[in-house]
Design an enzyme around this catalytic site. Structure first.
Site, PDB file in Angstrom:
ATOM      1  N   ASN A  35       0.829  -1.222   0.000  1.00 21.19           N
ATOM      2  CA  ASN A  35       0.000   0.000   0.000  1.00 21.19           C
ATOM      3  C   ASN A  35       0.862   1.269   0.000  1.00 21.19           C
ATOM      4  OD1 ASN A  35       0.957   0.143   2.612  1.00 21.19           O
ATOM      5  ND2 ASN A  35      -1.051   0.278   3.598  1.00 21.19           N
ATOM      6  N   SER A 127      10.165 -11.309  15.039  1.00 23.82           N
ATOM      7  CA  SER A 127      11.225 -10.429  15.519  1.00 23.82           C
ATOM      8  C   SER A 127      11.782 -10.930  16.835  1.00 23.82           C
ATOM      9  CB  SER A 127      10.621  -9.035  15.702  1.00 23.82           C
ATOM     10  OG  SER A 127      11.438  -8.230  16.509  1.00 23.82           O
ATOM     11  N   TYR A 152       4.608  -2.536  19.146  1.00 23.20           N
ATOM     12  CA  TYR A 152       5.156  -3.210  17.962  1.00 23.20           C
ATOM     13  C   TYR A 152       5.578  -4.631  18.330  1.00 23.20           C
ATOM     14  CZ  TYR A 152       8.718  -4.900  14.793  1.00 23.20           C
ATOM     15  OH  TYR A 152       9.453  -5.714  13.964  1.00 23.20           O
ATOM     16  N   LYS A 156       4.049  -8.657  17.221  1.00 17.11           N
ATOM     17  CA  LYS A 156       4.795  -9.827  16.727  1.00 17.11           C
ATOM     18  C   LYS A 156       4.488 -11.057  17.584  1.00 17.11           C
ATOM     19  CE  LYS A 156       6.859  -7.858  13.288  1.00 17.11           C
ATOM     20  NZ  LYS A 156       6.392  -8.148  11.915  1.00 17.11           N
ATOM     21  N   TYR A 180      13.678 -12.214  13.209  1.00 12.86           N
ATOM     22  CA  TYR A 180      14.827 -11.420  12.768  1.00 12.86           C
ATOM     23  C   TYR A 180      15.498 -10.770  13.957  1.00 12.86           C
ATOM     24  CZ  TYR A 180      11.840 -10.874   8.550  1.00 12.86           C
ATOM     25  OH  TYR A 180      11.021 -11.044   7.473  1.00 12.86           O
ATOM     26  N   ASN A 202      15.945   3.699  12.933  1.00  8.92           N
ATOM     27  CA  ASN A 202      16.950   2.644  13.098  1.00  8.92           C
ATOM     28  C   ASN A 202      18.356   3.230  13.056  1.00  8.92           C
ATOM     29  OD1 ASN A 202      14.896   0.771  13.227  1.00  8.92           O
ATOM     30  ND2 ASN A 202      14.990   0.264  11.059  1.00  8.92           N
ATOM     31  N   LEU A 203      19.279   2.514  13.668  1.00 11.25           N
ATOM     32  CA  LEU A 203      20.634   3.031  13.860  1.00 11.25           C
ATOM     33  C   LEU A 203      21.386   3.306  12.554  1.00 11.25           C
ATOM     34  CD1 LEU A 203      23.104   3.704  15.669  1.00 11.25           C
ATOM     35  CD2 LEU A 203      23.606   1.255  15.723  1.00 11.25           C
ATOM     36  N   GLY A 300      12.631   1.941  26.705  1.00  9.14           N
ATOM     37  CA  GLY A 300      12.257   0.759  25.912  1.00  9.14           C
ATOM     38  C   GLY A 300      13.434  -0.002  25.324  1.00  9.14           C
ATOM     39  N   ASP A 301      14.648   0.575  25.386  1.00 10.68           N
ATOM     40  CA  ASP A 301      15.815  -0.140  24.840  1.00 10.68           C
ATOM     41  C   ASP A 301      16.233  -1.264  25.793  1.00 10.68           C
ATOM     42  OD1 ASP A 301      16.181   1.152  22.466  1.00 10.68           O
ATOM     43  OD2 ASP A 301      17.713   2.535  23.184  1.00 10.68           O
TER      44      ASP A 301
END
Length: 342
Positions: A35, A127, A152, A156, A180, A202-203, A300-301
């Site tokens: 989409n 994930s 998120y 998963k 992943y 993302n890093l 959250g890390d």
């Protein structure tokens, strides 16, 4: 003999586009539905350029059941790969309902339609977030799943539960969930790669955009974690290697090698690399100086996670092959290609 065809949901995205290349190079035909909420149609043009293949591209939302049904009515395929999901951890905390609605509805529609149209093989993008903050490293597929640290991650975990229950009921179907770790890098052609909209979540895209002068400074969140250099540790997997894991999963199901109709595999390198180590390695490999600073820890890390990929190596017959140096060089080549940097 007609080629086996694979439906790739979200095939214009970062991992989806690389997987289309690997599927075609492995002898499959692909049909892509997307989409374009977080991707560009041009990605498929570049896949066509890399492979020379004809690729039907349908603009449709997998959450729109009737639009999605038309894809099943028009195209013949026995296998599907589901990438069509929202994926930013931070955004999911701000917009939980968007994540639950999009990620779960699209999957449930896919399962229903595959069952209805007798399309048996499904590969799901899961994930390592399902492991939460693991008590010991590396994690295996038997490591207990923990409470997710973000909506998120929870989508998963719930998706895996939906698939497990659906496969118990739909015994004519098979699913492989690939957990992943952290996908990075780009295709060696520099024609496809990660293309974040707005500020990268993302890093590595943040690293490459900082190197290209688009971002002023890279923030490394926390240098006081209980790790060798104080920064978080992750398992960074090259996106081309990750794409090949999907081909291995499709091969396994189409060749009747599945041992159960719901299987799970960790897709990682088996090596933990810290954020600081990655930033320094990027500078070294690409012969440049990166402007970065240490910032406070980010909510959250998790501290550290890396895979035990033994099951994927031995049972799935897949293995990570590209080195971190090659991967970080490919990421910078992609950024340079995008920005027209010599």
């Amino acid at each position: 003999m007609k080629k086996e065809c694979v439906l790739v949901c979200g095939g214009a995205g970062y991992i989806g586009s690389h997987t289309c290349v690997e599927l075609i190079q492995a002898g499959y035909d692909v049909v892509v539905v997307d989409n374009f909420s977080n991707s560009e149609p041009s990605a498929i043009d570049h896949v066509r350029r890399i492979t020379g293949a004809e690729i039907p591209l349908i603009e449709a939302d997998c959450c729109d059941r009737e639009a999605f049904r038309k894809v099943f009515e028009k195209y013949e395929f026995n296998s599907a790969i589901h990438f069509a999901a929202s994926k930013a951890v931070g955004e999911s905390v701000q917009k939980p309902m968007l994540y639950y609605r999009n990620n779960l509805t699209s999957l449930m529609n896919l399962i229903d339609l595959m069952h209805e149209f007798n399309r048996p093989n499904l590969v799901f993008s899961s994930s390592c977030t399902v492991y939460g903050e693991p008590k010991k490293q590396p994690v295996t597929e038997q490591t207990p799943r923990q409470e997710a640290t973000s909506p998120y991650g929870n989508t998963k975990k719930i998706s895996e539960d939906i698939l497990r229950d659906a496969m118990k009921a739909y015994t004519d179907m098979k699913t492989i969930a690939l957990r992943y770790f952290n996908p990075i890098g780009a295709h060696p052609s520099a024609l496809i790669g990660e293309l974040p909209r707005g500020v990268p979540q993302n890093l590595v895209p943040y690293v490459t955009q900082t190197a290209a002068g688009i971002r002023e400074c890279l923030s490394i969140f926390g240098d006081d974690y209980p790790t060798p250099d104080g920064s978080c540790i992750r398992d960074y997997i090259d996106v081309v290697d990750l794409a090949k894991a999907h081909v291995a999963a499709i091969n396994r199901m189409t060749q009747g090698k599945s041992e159960a109709n719901f299987e799970v595999f960790n897709i990682g390198t088996g090596r933990g690399v810290s954020v600081l180590e990655l930033a320094n390695k990027f500078q070294q490999v690409n012969h440049l100086k990166l402007n970065y600073k240490i910032a406070p820890r980010r909510e959250g890390d998790i501290i550290a996670i890396w895979a035990d990929p033994t099951r994927a190596n031995t049972v799935l017959g897949w293995k990570a092959e590209r080195t971190l140096d090659e991967t970080l060089e490919s990421a910078w080549n992609w950024e340079k290609h995008l920005r027209g940097i010599e």
